[in-house]
Design an enzyme around this catalytic site. Sequence first.
Site, short mmCIF file in Angstrom:
data_model
loop_
_atom_site.label_atom_id
_atom_site.label_comp_id
_atom_site.label_asym_id
_atom_site.label_seq_id
_atom_site.Cartn_x
_atom_site.Cartn_y
_atom_site.Cartn_z
N GLY A 205 4.62 -1.88 -0.03
CA GLY A 205 3.59 -2.09 -1.04
C GLY A 205 3.24 -3.55 -1.25
CB SER A 206 2.21 -5.15 -4.40
OG SER A 206 1.63 -6.37 -4.83
CB CYS A 207 1.80 -9.68 -1.31
SG CYS A 207 1.12 -9.10 0.26
CB SER A 208 2.61 -8.95 -6.77
OG SER A 208 1.29 -9.41 -6.60
#
Length: 595
Positions: free
Chosen positions: A64-67
């Site tokens: 999922g997210s790079c965050s």
Amino acid sequence: MATKAFQGTAYVQGKVSGKLLASNTELSFWGGVNPQTGKIIDRHHTLSGQFLQDTILAIPGGRGSCSGSGVILELLLNEKGPKAILFERREDILTLGVMIAEEMFGKAIPVMILRPEDFREVLGLDGRCLHVADGHVYSDESLITLDEHSPGNGVEQSLSLASDVELSDIDRAFLDGAYGEAARVSMRIILRMADLLSARELMDITQVHVDSCIYTGPGSLMFAEKLRDWGGKVRVPTSLNSISIDQQRWRAQGIDPVFGEAAGKLADTYINMGARPTFTCAPYQLESAPKLGEQVAWAESNAVVYVNSVLGAKTMKYPDFLDISIALTGRAPKGGPHVEANRLASLIVRVTDVPGAAIIDDSFYSLLGYHLGAISPSQIPVVEGLESLSPCKDDLKAFGAAFATMSSAPMFHIVGVTPEATSLDAVIDKRSHPRSIEIVPKRLAESWNQLNSASHPQPVDLVSLGNPHFSLTETRKLAELCRGRTKDNNVAITVTCGRSTYGLASQAGLIQELEAFGVQFITDTCWCMITGPIIPPSTGAIMTHSGKYAHYGPGLTGKPFFFGSLVRCVEAACGGCIRDMPGWLLGCLDSHVPK
């Protein structure tokens, strides 16, 4: 039980003990873990409801997210994170977040990669106390003397590993501080990631898309302000991802002033360093989108997958914080999908018995991408069987976003559709002896059921559109669907989009038309960052056309979700009943597949 001991590769050193919390399922920290409490909020994950604090976390990898790097940083700074993380394979995003905590704030935890067979054995120790010490894992404390972990002891070793990277004159100048402290620290971070990637040289890139402008907590702001105060200025064109607020309207929307001001300050800090306030999670919709073969550094998971797969430009799935480090130097590790050999597919997926293009709706692409991401959690897949459908850009956007939600792979190929997949042979990694699987559309019913967490006859009080950001084409289609209809006063319909798209749609008269129908537009931010009061605190459900948001939304909002096509979303906004599966999927289940 017999004493167990394992040796792995430590990318951050340290000595700790803790209770093992283990899962064989990848986990996205952004949207999957609350950064303030350490609670796992991904409703679809096997560890949902568990807390990370004081555990030794073992997962195969991230997704999922790079965050996720921002979330792990916040967890470490507020002492709600795990004591150590054990992975089955190389993991960039979460590892980088720990490295940032170590480099910038003097806080870190051990991060190790175990051999697959050892990782599987560790899973069987779930719930037991484990001891991690400088690249080793023990089940018996008597085998090791545990000293207090020194926050700095991982930095020295990691940088010595990275010293194998061949440095250019400008790289050395950055590292020596000739271009200021922000560039020096950025080069240290880049070299640590180069070591993780086993990259032995750095390369120039032409542009950066920064995701670390999302406010994950005080740590994300402190990081950016340090770089700015050290004189940081971007050296290449740099765009900004969605931020955590609609910068121009957040006060009128009733956002908590403390949060709104901090999120706005973070955005301004990146602008002060020279980034453009594009504020979109779909930068491929901008005129500045890169061309085929261009070497760029993009963060934001859906954007990475789209730019690699659909545009054919080249980027890693860059973690938050590494993105701005590259922008401040213009240099990136030459590894991952930047290298042609690393863009080849090791999984062949044949989609058979596909309904005709006139039969399916836009939900097909989100469901297929979501299903594909689940069965290909880390491998780059190549898909056959979709050529006749001629998917449009928005179809591929939906497919890629759902795929990136479930998979850590940085791209996909679709034969006859994406630019590098001119044939199956053109994108196959023959060295990996790729396996082949078949998907029949009726299997997508599993994904449909997962994404539809609401139950009938639960009412809908919010229709959520634009995750990733709505395009101009989607805005025009929405206007066509709403013409001649009346919105239900009890249902809100809200669209998120970038400033550029909003401006173009306004020029075309679409914003005014849709606002007259009752659509609310929000720019700058996206649904993965939106909370109350935009999302009503009611018992009603949210209806969305986004597979990505239908996955993350229940954990982020605490509300049940319906997922469906854009047509069904408009029907829900007009007070229509939420039907079961779409006709094309029901037809597949009945084995009556129209052609």
